[in-house]
Scaffold this active site. Structure first.
Site, short mmCIF file in Angstrom:
data_model
loop_
_atom_site.label_atom_id
_atom_site.label_comp_id
_atom_site.label_asym_id
_atom_site.label_seq_id
_atom_site.Cartn_x
_atom_site.Cartn_y
_atom_site.Cartn_z
NE ARG A 1 -4.23 -1.44 1.47
CZ ARG A 1 -5.20 -1.95 2.17
NH1 ARG A 1 -5.36 -1.60 3.41
NH2 ARG A 1 -6.02 -2.81 1.62
NE ARG B 1 -12.71 1.89 11.91
CZ ARG B 1 -12.49 2.99 11.19
NH1 ARG B 1 -13.10 4.11 11.49
NH2 ARG B 1 -11.65 2.99 10.20
#
Ligand code: SF4
Length: 759
Positions: A454, A651
């Site tokens: 990333r 989340r």
């Protein structure tokens, strides 16, 4: 298939169940009557109910029984705290925890590790003791990065694993479907609930030809990212197939399993659910080299189900000819901006990317194989032989203690140090921003090149002006020698110490260590035989960890005269509901992290974030403060939300926080599905306006009655709205609760329901 073959060398009683998998597949085959892709075979062989499950790619929700769960240390905290609140004596499915994300790179491996152990002591003590208590394998700080440890120890062909980290798909390199999930999903599987996944579409990538020279397996995924972009894999599994999956490179060397892992790992960058390679001899060799020959033999006996059926159809098909594939560098700021090395210097100049290469970083979970390290070391050695060292700063992050110990024994590590490199801890380090970078100031534009996956803005060093590029370890080393982005090792010459020009030799390296792997230090903690006496360590004064109490069961009554905590306008993502950044420190402490609840949501009443009216005092205050005040006064509250409420990362804190602060229902025009399910799991009521236009009829000062006693499967739900001025009116709400989920609401949460069932 009747044999009892252990899943790994650490656990005595967890076995690979090819027999059950093949029986499940037979049931599904008889129903679907068509050839299956390998990805489908793995998923359908793990169905909870192969007879009754609806199966349509991209449409149905599969209920699955994964073989394993893995958590990294940052996400494990809340997952385990939640699991503990279920009151079960041990996890229902094999689980491991890996300490890798909390170690900051400063000066070098050993010292950085010692400092991290000190700083994070309470988190590590909690995880170690909770793992011992609940029968979870614990990999201590210094053991390595979760995905490398999984590949070396736990991944097996045809298996299904979920992990609380987005690069879990790395294990696809050993033919496993390994899927990154949120903590709530991990808790379900730990507690023996089936795990739900929308039946993925399958993107086929056909590999033909042979790689050679400077082209590396990383270039395959850099090219795929270029073709599919960062969103192109969403909702799909990427399945590699074709002769190139078995490829022998032009030098006659087998590319081993690990390169497959690199490709699967970075499938996360195109949003794919996961990526898989079919079982092959390379995987067998890797299993044998990591002391799992028995698994390799067992997989051979199930081999026909460890690849696609002849004639299997893909939803999308891409073909890549490895013979023509050029080395690529992707970035900056996004992993799908691919530039072939032949055009890179020119493109960098045209775009004004800082030409000087400040830092080259190799390793991480993405590129830490023995072969990666050997090839990278061969380039460094070539430079050293010509009297050159790295011009850029250069770091090496070994993926595991085993990789570190093996390259220390075989000399590659010394080569990197001679080359001017710093060997960092076996941990995530700069890949996840755990990097105390000193060579540039914040805000200063500069370029870095890594073999990581990333490269979003600020990810590595928190500096938004850092231009971060990803590529193969080979190119990282080569460009670090030149110290510039305008160097192409395939054609540009370097000057040796005497000023003579030379071309770097193409990299070479052994696929596997000739003398076998050196395991290094023992960094594994097995659960003890006597777990009953283990005390889980959480300090009552800790601000990072807090033991969770089970939520209260529903009181059996309709909820009347509730205030609206906030009527949120526009986009309300899980980031608006539970912000990340500095709050992540508190992710193991529900009460502390709840101070970020909905602070990013925009209040329709004033167009501001984190400023709502307290209905009991008429004062304006922060959203969490008002919610706490209602809770203290015994007042339940609701949130009104707009379209696609709760989109974004999965989340679980975004659902736990409103429940913890006394919320009863979230009423929206529509939900992001994962968040909707997470709310149900925590015992909340996610409800939607049957007519989305009714959202506009609600004013932030209105009071709400919810007739909870009428909650029933498939029936609309009534809300009575009491405007501040004016007559009460009814609004019809919809919901997606099934029977089992209504029990979650009644019992206070899904975990309370599990705990009740296990009593
Ligand atoms: Fe994630 Fe980077 Fe760690 Fe891999 S090394 S697990 S990508 S943070």
């Amino acid at each position: 298939l009747d044999r009892k073959v252990r899943q790994n060398n650490w656990e005595e009683s967890n076995f690979i169940n090819y027999k059950k998998m093949s029986e499940n597949l037979a049931i599904v085959r008889a129903r679907l009557n068509r050839p299956l892709t390998f990805a489908e075979k793995i998923l359908y062989s793990h169905l909870d109910d192969p007879h009754g499950q609806e199966i349509e790619r991209g449409v149905s929700y599969l209920r699955l029984r994964p073989d394993r769960v893995a958590c990294q240390d940052a996400t494990a905290q809340m997952a385990i705290l939640q699991f503990m609140s279920a009151g079960m004596p041990s996890v229902a499915n094999p689980t491991t925890v890996h300490c890798d994300h909390l170690i900051e790179a400063q000066i070098g491996g050993a010292k950085d590790l010692a400092r991290a152990i000190n700083i994070n002591k309470e988190v590590y003590d909690f995880l170690a003791s909770a793992c011992a208590k609940y029968n979870i394998g614990f990999w201590k700080p210094g053991s390595g990065i979760i995905h490398q440890i999984l590949l070396e120890n736990y991944a097996f062909p045809g298996g299904l694993l979920i992990g609380t980290d987005s690069h879990t798909p790395n294990a696809g390199g050993l033919g496993m479907a390994a899927i990154g999930v949120g903590g709530a999903d991990a808790v379900d599987v730990m507690a023996n609930l089936p795990w739900e996944l929308k039946a993925p579409k399958v993107i086929g990538v056909k590999l033909t030809g042979q790689m050679s020279g400077w082209t590396a397996p990383k270039d395959i995924i850099l090219k795929v990212a270029d073709i599919l972009t960062v969103k192109g894999g969403t909702g799909a599994i990427v399945e590699y197939h074709g002769p190139g999956t078995e490829t022998i490179s032009a030098t006659g060397m087998f590319w081993l399993t690990y390169p497959h892992a690199t490709i699967c790992n970075m499938g996360a960058e195109i949003g794919a659910t996961t990526s898989v390679f079919p079982f092959n001899d390379r995987m067998y060799d890797y299993l044998a080299a990591t002391k799992r020959t028995e698994i390799g033999d067992f997989a051979r006996s199930y081999a026909q189900e460890l690849r696609e059926d002849k004639g299997a159809e893909y939803d999308q098909l891409i073909e890549i000819n490895l013979t023509e594939l050029e080395p690529h560098i992707n970035g900056p700021f996004t992993p799908d901006l691919a530039t072939p090395i032949s055009k890179f210097a020119e493109t960098a100049k045209k775009n004004g990317w800082p030409e000087e290469l400040k830092v080259g970083l190799i390793g991480s979970c993405t590129n830490s194989s023995y072969e990666d390290m050997s090839r990278a070391a061969s380039i460094a050695r070539d430079a050293l032989n010509h009297g050159l060292k790295a011009k850029s700063l250069f770091t090496v992050t070994p993926g595991s203690e085993q990789v570190r110990a093996t390259i220390a024994r075989d000399g590659q590590l010394q080569t990197f140090e001679e080359f001017g490199g710093v060997v960092l801890a076996n941990a995530c380090g700069p890949c996840i921003g755990q990097w105390d970078r000193q060579d540039v100031k914040k805000g200063e534009a500069n370029s870095i090149l890594s073999s990581y996956n990333r490269n979003f803005t600020g990810r590595n060093d928190g500096n938004p002006a850092t231009h971060s590029f990803v590529t193969s370890p080979d190119l990282v080393v080569a460009l670090s020698i030149a110290g510039t982005l305008s160097f192409n090792p395939l054609k540009d010459k370097l000057k040796d110490k005497d000023g003579n020009e030379f071309l770097l030799a193409a990299p070479t390296g052994n696929a596997l260590p000739e003398r076998g792997y050196d395991p290094g230090e023992n960094t594994y903690q097995a659960p003890p035989a006597d777990r009953a006496s283990v005390q889980v360590q959480v300090s009552p004064t800790s601000d990072r960890l807090q033991v969770l109490s089970p939520f209260n069961a529903w009181d059996g009554k309709d909820a009347l005269d509730m205030p609206i905590l906030i009527k949120a306008k526009g986009k309300t993502t899980t980031d608006h509901i539970s912000m990340a950044g500095p709050w992540l420190k508190y992710r193991g402490h529900l009460d502390n992290i709840s101070n970020n609840m909905l602070i990013g949501a925009i209040n329709e009443a004033n167009g501001e974030a984190n400023k709502v009216k307290n209905a009991t005092t008429s004062d304006f205050d922060a959203v969490p403060a008002v919610a706490r005040d209602y809770k203290a006064k015994g007042i339940k509250w609701v949130v009104i939300g707009d379209w696609n409420y709760g989109e974004g990362s999965s989340r679980e804190h975004a659902a736990l926080e409103p429940r913890h602060l006394g919320g009863l229902a979230i009423i929206t025009r529509s939900f992001a599905r994962i968040h909707e399910t997470n709310l149900k799991k925590q015992g909340m009521l996610p409800l939607t306006f049957s007519d989305p236009a009714d959202y506009d009829k609600i004013k932030p000062d209105d009071r709400i009655d919810l007739l909870c006693t009428g909650l029933a499967v498939g029936k609309p739900f009534t809300m009575v709205v009491h405007p501040k001025d004016g007559k009460p009116f009814e609004v019809q709400l919809s919901h997606t609760f099934n029977e089992a989920q209504i029990e979650w609401f009644k019992n206070g949460s899904a975990l309370n329901t599990m705990a009740k069932a296990n009593k």
